[in-house]
Each structure stands twice: as structure tokens, then as C-alpha cells.
Design a protein around this motif. Sequence first.
Motif, mmCIF file in Angstrom:
data_model
loop_
_atom_site.group_PDB
_atom_site.id
_atom_site.type_symbol
_atom_site.label_atom_id
_atom_site.label_comp_id
_atom_site.label_asym_id
_atom_site.label_seq_id
_atom_site.Cartn_x
_atom_site.Cartn_y
_atom_site.Cartn_z
ATOM 1 N N LEU A 409 -14.833 -0.028 -18.582
ATOM 2 C CA LEU A 409 -14.206 -0.164 -17.267
ATOM 3 C C LEU A 409 -13.238 -1.340 -17.213
ATOM 4 C CD1 LEU A 409 -16.950 0.868 -14.697
ATOM 5 C CD2 LEU A 409 -14.788 2.006 -15.210
ATOM 6 N N SER A 410 -12.815 -1.806 -18.373
ATOM 7 C CA SER A 410 -11.713 -2.761 -18.485
ATOM 8 C C SER A 410 -10.603 -2.133 -19.312
ATOM 9 C CB SER A 410 -12.179 -4.073 -19.114
ATOM 10 O OG SER A 410 -13.109 -4.734 -18.303
ATOM 11 N N GLY A 411 -10.973 -1.711 -20.528
ATOM 12 C CA GLY A 411 -9.985 -1.096 -21.405
ATOM 13 C C GLY A 411 -9.645 0.331 -21.031
ATOM 14 N N GLY A 412 -10.618 1.049 -20.463
ATOM 15 C CA GLY A 412 -10.353 2.414 -20.050
ATOM 16 C C GLY A 412 -9.772 3.263 -21.166
ATOM 17 N N SER A 413 -8.711 3.984 -20.853
ATOM 18 C CA SER A 413 -8.102 4.887 -21.837
ATOM 19 C C SER A 413 -7.326 4.149 -22.922
ATOM 20 C CB SER A 413 -7.171 5.882 -21.127
ATOM 21 O OG SER A 413 -6.171 5.199 -20.398
ATOM 22 N N LEU A 414 -7.219 2.812 -22.822
ATOM 23 C CA LEU A 414 -6.553 2.011 -23.860
ATOM 24 C C LEU A 414 -7.541 1.179 -24.671
ATOM 25 C CD1 LEU A 414 -3.342 0.679 -22.030
ATOM 26 C CD2 LEU A 414 -3.415 2.225 -24.001
ATOM 27 N N ARG A 415 -8.843 1.399 -24.474
ATOM 28 C CA ARG A 415 -9.817 0.495 -25.096
ATOM 29 C C ARG A 415 -9.837 0.577 -26.613
ATOM 30 N NH1 ARG A 415 -12.345 4.649 -22.597
ATOM 31 N NH2 ARG A 415 -14.046 5.803 -23.606
ATOM 32 N N TYR A 416 -9.429 1.703 -27.181
ATOM 33 C CA TYR A 416 -9.425 1.832 -28.643
ATOM 34 C C TYR A 416 -8.045 1.566 -29.242
ATOM 35 C CZ TYR A 416 -13.850 4.203 -27.723
ATOM 36 O OH TYR A 416 -15.120 4.509 -27.305
ATOM 37 N N ARG A 417 -7.075 1.269 -28.430
ATOM 38 C CA ARG A 417 -5.714 1.119 -28.924
ATOM 39 C C ARG A 417 -5.277 -0.347 -28.931
ATOM 40 N NH1 ARG A 417 -2.179 5.590 -25.686
ATOM 41 N NH2 ARG A 417 -0.485 4.534 -26.836
ATOM 42 N N THR A 421 -3.766 -6.773 -32.093
ATOM 43 C CA THR A 421 -2.313 -6.991 -31.984
ATOM 44 C C THR A 421 -2.032 -7.950 -30.835
ATOM 45 O OG1 THR A 421 -1.817 -5.249 -30.361
ATOM 46 C CG2 THR A 421 -2.034 -4.576 -32.687
ATOM 47 N N ALA A 422 -0.785 -8.351 -30.741
ATOM 48 C CA ALA A 422 -0.391 -9.234 -29.646
ATOM 49 C C ALA A 422 -0.468 -8.557 -28.292
ATOM 50 C CB ALA A 422 1.029 -9.744 -29.890
ATOM 51 N N ALA A 423 -0.608 -7.238 -28.291
ATOM 52 C CA ALA A 423 -0.702 -6.498 -27.031
ATOM 53 C C ALA A 423 -2.133 -6.435 -26.494
ATOM 54 C CB ALA A 423 -0.165 -5.082 -27.219
ATOM 55 N N GLN A 424 -3.120 -6.787 -27.316
ATOM 56 C CA GLN A 424 -4.503 -6.720 -26.858
ATOM 57 C C GLN A 424 -4.722 -7.667 -25.691
ATOM 58 O OE1 GLN A 424 -7.487 -7.122 -29.895
ATOM 59 N NE2 GLN A 424 -9.190 -7.133 -28.455
ATOM 60 N N ASN A 425 -5.331 -7.154 -24.615
ATOM 61 C CA ASN A 425 -5.565 -7.911 -23.380
ATOM 62 C C ASN A 425 -4.274 -8.478 -22.785
ATOM 63 O OD1 ASN A 425 -8.423 -7.577 -23.285
ATOM 64 N ND2 ASN A 425 -8.607 -9.103 -24.926
ATOM 65 N N ASN A 426 -3.153 -7.925 -23.190
ATOM 66 C CA ASN A 426 -1.843 -8.309 -22.652
ATOM 67 C C ASN A 426 -1.252 -7.123 -21.905
ATOM 68 O OD1 ASN A 426 0.874 -8.879 -22.227
ATOM 69 N ND2 ASN A 426 1.251 -9.669 -24.283
ATOM 70 N N LEU A 427 -1.206 -5.992 -22.577
ATOM 71 C CA LEU A 427 -0.674 -4.777 -21.971
ATOM 72 C C LEU A 427 -1.634 -4.225 -20.926
ATOM 73 C CD1 LEU A 427 1.278 -2.295 -21.925
ATOM 74 C CD2 LEU A 427 -0.146 -1.322 -23.744
ATOM 75 N N GLN A 428 -1.151 -4.035 -19.701
ATOM 76 C CA GLN A 428 -1.870 -3.340 -18.630
ATOM 77 C C GLN A 428 -1.042 -2.108 -18.309
ATOM 78 O OE1 GLN A 428 -5.136 -5.528 -18.279
ATOM 79 N NE2 GLN A 428 -4.718 -4.539 -16.333
ATOM 80 N N ALA A 429 -1.574 -0.928 -18.618
ATOM 81 C CA ALA A 429 -0.717 0.255 -18.512
ATOM 82 C C ALA A 429 -1.525 1.516 -18.281
ATOM 83 C CB ALA A 429 0.117 0.410 -19.780
ATOM 84 N N LYS A 430 -0.847 2.535 -17.755
ATOM 85 C CA LYS A 430 -1.444 3.861 -17.568
ATOM 86 C C LYS A 430 -0.967 4.782 -18.674
ATOM 87 C CE LYS A 430 -3.917 6.950 -15.691
ATOM 88 N NZ LYS A 430 -4.084 7.466 -17.074
ATOM 89 N N THR A 431 -1.913 5.511 -19.242
ATOM 90 C CA THR A 431 -1.599 6.481 -20.276
ATOM 91 C C THR A 431 -1.448 7.870 -19.670
ATOM 92 O OG1 THR A 431 -3.951 6.844 -20.648
ATOM 93 C CG2 THR A 431 -2.870 5.194 -22.023
ATOM 94 N N GLY A 432 -0.885 8.764 -20.453
ATOM 95 C CA GLY A 432 -0.795 10.164 -20.053
ATOM 96 C C GLY A 432 -0.804 11.039 -21.288
ATOM 97 N N SER A 433 -1.584 12.124 -21.256
ATOM 98 C CA SER A 433 -1.680 12.994 -22.429
ATOM 99 C C SER A 433 -1.895 14.441 -22.005
ATOM 100 C CB SER A 433 -2.847 12.580 -23.329
ATOM 101 O OG SER A 433 -2.731 11.238 -23.751
ATOM 102 N N MET A 434 -1.084 15.332 -22.568
ATOM 103 C CA MET A 434 -1.262 16.767 -22.471
ATOM 104 C C MET A 434 -0.680 17.352 -23.750
ATOM 105 S SD MET A 434 0.031 17.346 -18.521
ATOM 106 C CE MET A 434 -0.019 19.125 -18.605
ATOM 107 N N GLY A 435 -0.833 18.653 -23.955
ATOM 108 C CA GLY A 435 -0.223 19.263 -25.119
ATOM 109 C C GLY A 435 1.286 19.085 -25.101
ATOM 110 N N GLY A 436 1.835 18.390 -26.110
ATOM 111 C CA GLY A 436 3.269 18.157 -26.170
ATOM 112 C C GLY A 436 3.780 17.127 -25.188
#
Length: 489
Positions: A409-417, A421-436
Motif C-alpha cells: 500500500l505504498s509501492g502499489g503497482s510500482l512496488r516491483y519496478r 535505481t535513483a527512481a526508487q522512492n522518488n517516482l510517484q506515478a500511475k501505471t496503466g496496462s492493457m493488451g497493446g
Amino acid sequence: MQLGRWIHTSAMLVAVSLLLGGCATSSTTSEQALDQLLADPALAGASVSLMVRDARSGNTLYQHNPRTRLVPASSMKLLTTAAAMDVLGPQYRFSTQLLSNGSQQGARLMGNLYLRGLGDPTIQWADYQALAASLAGQGIQLIQGDLVFDDTWFDAERLGVDWAHDDEDKYYGAQISALTVSPNSDFDAGTLIVTAKAPVAVGQPLSVTLSPPTDYVQLSNLAVSGPGNSYGLNRQHGSNLLRLSGTLKPGTQSRQWVSVWEPTQLVANLFTQALAEQGISVQGRRVIGGVSPATATVLATHQSAPLQELIRPLLKLSNNSMAEALLKAMGRQQANAGTAAAGVAAVADFLRRQGLDPATLNQVDGSGLSRRNLVSAQNFTDLLLAMGKQPWFNAWYDALPSAGNPDRLSGGSLRYRLRGTAAQNNLQAKTGSMGGVSSLTGYITDAGGRRLVFSMLTNNYVVQGSRIKAVEDRVATALCRSELAREGR
């Protein structure tokens, strides 16, 4: 041909290494490196929209097809939740009510009992049990009238515009109702959790339990204990027949989520059960979709947590059911119509109040599950800039997934990404995924301490989605380890 390809690849690697290595971070090199990242073979033939801007000034630092409208997938939830925080307010709570148009005479309720849903996607089986217990606590043991389930706060359109047929039985494609139930604290409303356990003896049928427990669905259980792990579960279209097939390794279990057909009727099944547990009987009929009289008296109420708390699981876990409930709730709030169309109009009005033009995008649902949604990187970065000026910005920002943070409930859909890297705990963002379809939109701080907003949308690729996610990650890492020109290009 091979030599030329080697030279091209080497040039790309040099450019990227200059950017990522931290020893040469000129603005020209940074822009060229981003160009090279977008030249990745995984993007060949795909459509990409990318824009990077200074979060304070709004200046454009980098752009590639910034106004090209593409399918955003779950990044659409940025628009829905931002508008909801404005239209409904951070303290907004969903309610579920027990009402009656009758009077109590001793242990008897002389009149109808209404269970009225106002769209709460977070209400759970225990909450319905608590409502029934509240009724029993008032001394009521007999309802001499009908039991009416009022889901009319929202319309009867259970699915979004152009949602894929093969998503209907999935938890993320669950039907929308103003009177629904969630099986868990992730708030996957309109679904059941099906737990199948394989006995040790090979060839024996799996044992199956449902959460919440209900006989609303029927089971066709052809699955057995055995090698191969080919176990599968699906719901037959237009019904609540759950089909279990294949094999599951002996001594193991599988938990899967499946949506139900008509969530209101699932609630009716469960609440009738909850009343029976309290020793409350009903003499009249069970009515689905009846309207609670305006003069009815409220006997008990359940309220959700406030919206500023609900957007956390919604955005972190990319919860479609919650997003669709918010969209229709905005329609009801602004136009007294619990429809997706009224909700979309409410979002458009919100955008206009921020000085943004809703005519430059297309929205048809709240979650992003429809491929008719069309948004550009320009639209998303405009939104992110406008959000920074809102009094509730911090709650909304904190609800976005945090890259590389292992806490769910912190990393959410980015917890494994982006771990390590320098983006860890820096990038706050929403992901989106569907076929293509893949997208990444949010905030990041560069090497000079400057906050950036960016959005990258990719459509029509034919490679594995993980390759596109890898490009997105390289772009995010490049942004946080470089300093683009103050004015960009």
C-alpha cells in the motif's frame, strides 16, 4: 548490415550511458538520450506520446508527439480521482442505509424494510452483518412487509462502454451497482474469492469455499488433485455458473477472484442470510431495484472511510470498481444522475475550472478499462500541474504508487519496478496496462532537486508488455539522474 547495426547500437548505448552515468549530464545529451530511448526496437511501429515539464514553471523540457491522443488504460484514474476530490470533496463518504416506511410494534416492524445503497464499493460482508445486528438491537424480530433492495442511486448499466467481453468474469471487470459488496480490504466490489484446495490423494475433486459465503452462485467442479497445475476458473456469461476445471498439485490451494452477474442480487442473498443469523424473519417478498420512499425513516447506516483515504487503495492497487463508483457518484452529485455520462460531464466541468480543455481528450469510464478513452501526454501533464495547486494535493500525491517501495500500500503497482535505481522512492506515478497499451504518468525529482511532471503513453506495440515497461523505467531513471534544459525544446 551487421556492422551498421553495431554502430547504431553502440551510439545509443553511449548516449544512454552519458545520461545515466552521472558524469556528463548536459541538457543536449539528456534530450538526445531520451530520443535514443524512444528509438528502442520494442517501440518499432508503436505510437508513443511523451512529455516532460517543470512542475513549478510548467515549462516543457522534452516532448515527443505530446498531443497525440492514445488509450491510457488505468492512468485514466488520475482524471477520475482528481475530479472526485474536487466535486465530492476529500471528506466525502459513501453510505448504505436501512430504512422503513412502517412503524415498530414490539418485535414487529409493520411495513417494508429497505436496504439502500449509495454506491459504496468498500462495504463488506461484516458490515452487512453489523447492519442486521443493529436492527436486532432495536428489538426487531419480524418484518411484516417486503424486503426491498434499492440500488437506484446508480443506473442499471452494469458495465462500461466497450468493455471487453472476455473481461466480464475478471475481478477488474466486475459489474457496477450502487448496492454491492467487496470480499476483501482491497475493495474488489462485485466479486467473490474462490479458494480451491487439492486433497493429497491424486484424482480426487478439489474442495471449494467462497468468500463471502453464499449460495448465490453455482459450481460446476470438474477440477481434481493431480500433476500439471492446469487448474482454471471462469464464470459463464450471463449467469453465475462457476466452472472449475483442470488439475491442482496435491496438498496445495489456489485463490482466485471472480465477478458475479448482478451484484445487487448477491447483496440480497447475503443480507437475507445476515437477517436470519440475527433471528429476523421476513413475511413479505424480496424486491430487487425498488425505490426507498422519501418519507422513510433511517434505522441504521454504514459509512465508508472518507474519500481522501479511499483514493489510496484505489490508485495504489488500480481498483476499477472504486473508480467507476466515483464516476457515477460525481454524476449523482452534480446532475442528480448516477450515470457514467453524467460523471464524465462532471470531470469535464472540473477540467474547465482548472483552465484545461476537456475537448482535447475523450473519457467514457472512470477506470480506463475502455479502449474508447483517449488522452495525450499533454493532457496528463496539464492535469499534474493543476493538481499541484489544490489544497488536497498532498493526499492525492501520496496515494500514487511509489516506485520500488516493497510495501503493497505504498509501492502499489510500482512496488516491483525500479528497485535499486535513483527512481526508487522518488517516482510517484500511475501505471496503466492493457493488451497493446502501457502508460506511466507522474512526478519525479531530477538530479538538481527539481520536481518534474511527465507522462508516457504507448499503444499498438506487438512485443511483450514487459519490454515496454522496461523502456518506461529507463525513461524514469534517465529523468531523475539528469538535468534537462530549463526551457527544454
